[in-house]
Design a protein around this motif. Structure first.
Motif, short mmCIF file in Angstrom:
data_model
loop_
_atom_site.label_atom_id
_atom_site.label_comp_id
_atom_site.label_asym_id
_atom_site.label_seq_id
_atom_site.Cartn_x
_atom_site.Cartn_y
_atom_site.Cartn_z
N ASN A 66 40.23 121.47 9.48
CA ASN A 66 41.09 120.64 10.35
C ASN A 66 42.04 121.85 10.86
O ASN A 66 42.59 121.78 12.09
N ARG A 67 42.66 122.76 10.15
CA ARG A 67 43.45 124.16 10.63
C ARG A 67 42.48 124.68 11.81
O ARG A 67 43.17 125.12 12.99
N TRP A 106 49.68 122.42 10.11
CA TRP A 106 48.95 123.19 9.12
C TRP A 106 49.43 124.42 8.48
O TRP A 106 49.28 124.42 7.17
N ASN A 119 46.68 111.85 7.92
CA ASN A 119 47.12 112.24 9.18
C ASN A 119 46.50 113.54 9.53
O ASN A 119 46.89 114.01 10.59
N LYS A 120 45.32 113.94 9.05
CA LYS A 120 44.72 115.25 9.25
C LYS A 120 44.48 115.48 10.81
O LYS A 120 44.60 116.56 11.21
N ASP A 121 44.13 114.34 11.50
CA ASP A 121 43.81 114.64 13.06
C ASP A 121 44.82 114.60 13.97
O ASP A 121 44.48 114.85 15.14
N TYR A 154 47.80 116.51 12.97
CA TYR A 154 48.39 117.72 12.96
C TYR A 154 48.16 118.92 13.81
O TYR A 154 46.98 119.09 14.07
N MET A 178 39.33 120.60 3.44
CA MET A 178 39.94 119.61 4.39
C MET A 178 41.02 120.49 5.14
O MET A 178 41.24 120.53 6.40
N TYR A 179 41.97 121.35 4.44
CA TYR A 179 42.77 122.29 5.17
C TYR A 179 41.90 123.35 6.14
O TYR A 179 42.18 123.47 7.15
N VAL A 182 48.27 113.98 4.04
CA VAL A 182 47.21 114.94 4.74
C VAL A 182 45.97 114.27 5.08
O VAL A 182 45.70 114.52 6.31
N GLU A 183 45.38 113.82 4.29
CA GLU A 183 43.91 113.21 4.57
C GLU A 183 44.50 111.90 5.62
O GLU A 183 43.66 111.91 6.53
#
Length: 218
Positions: free
Chosen positions: A204-205, A160, A151-153, A155, A200-201, A148-149
């Motif tokens: 980024n969500r 999410w 690929n977070k940008d 998603y 982080m969730y 997740v970290e």
């Protein structure tokens, strides 16, 4: 006279053996040619027809391949025919690999995400986490959070939402695993990963949703 008749009989028997032998070799060559022709013809069949009848195609191939291989024993010199069989085997295997790729079920974006987070085919439509146990759960969390970290940008908001659903299911499994011998050390490491994941969730969500709203306005 009797000697002549006896000699004639021996000659006829010898000719009969030769004739049978020749016929056996001819039949053997026909079986090999049939195998070679089948391999060549399969490649000319429409792809949709092959997909519909692939099991039958493979069964017929196996039958002809076995017959051709057995036929080699009936040939006095089978060098050329052995080479023909081997060439057709290579052709078929290459073609079979091409068909395998076409016959493989299409992997949906959701399944690709699950594969990345947990490993190929670990989580399917049944959302079963039964394979997660006290011995591997820390590694499962670690792969999940690090993926997740990394690929977070990339998603989307839907990604999410799926990530949250999977994360909650993993947490639910952890509640069970804790009673099955989860060590204090692994529990501590998992707690650290959970602390890392939560903000982080959230950030980024929200960002993904804002980007989608902005794109929709355009």
């Amino acid at each position: 006279m009797k000697n002549i008749q006896l000699l004639s009989g021996i000659v006829l028997i010898a000719l009969g053996f030769t004739s049978c032998k020749d016929e056996k070799q001819e039949q053997a060559k026909k079986k090999i040619d049939s195998y070679v022709a089948y391999v060549d013809s399969v490649k000319n069949v429409a792809e949709e027809d092959l997909k519909a009848d692939w099991k039958d195609v493979e069964a017929e191939y196996e039958r002809r391949a076995e017959n051709a291989q057995a036929a080699l024993a009936d040939l006095k010199d089978n060098t050329a025919e052995t080479e023909k069989i081997n060439e057709s085997k290579i052709k078929y295997e290459e073609f079979k690999n091409q068909m395998a790729a076409k016959l493989a079920p299409e992997v949906t974006p959701k399944q690709k995400l699950r594969n990345a987070l947990f490993g190929e085919g670990k989580i399917g439509d049944d959302m079963s986490f039964a394979w997660v146990n006290a011995q591997n759960i820390h590694n499962v969390y670690q792969q999940f959070v690090h993926t997740v970290e990394n690929n977070k940008d990339s998603y989307s908001r839907e990604d999410w939402d799926e990530i949250k659903l999977l994360y909650e299911a993993l947490d639910s499994r952890k509640n069970t695993v804790e009673k099955e011998g989860l060590t204090a050390e692994d529990n501590r490491k998992i707690a650290g990963l959970k602390i890392k994941f939560a903000p982080m969730y959230t950030v980024n969500r929200m960002g993904a949703k804002s980007e989608e709203n902005a794109a929709a306005k355009k």
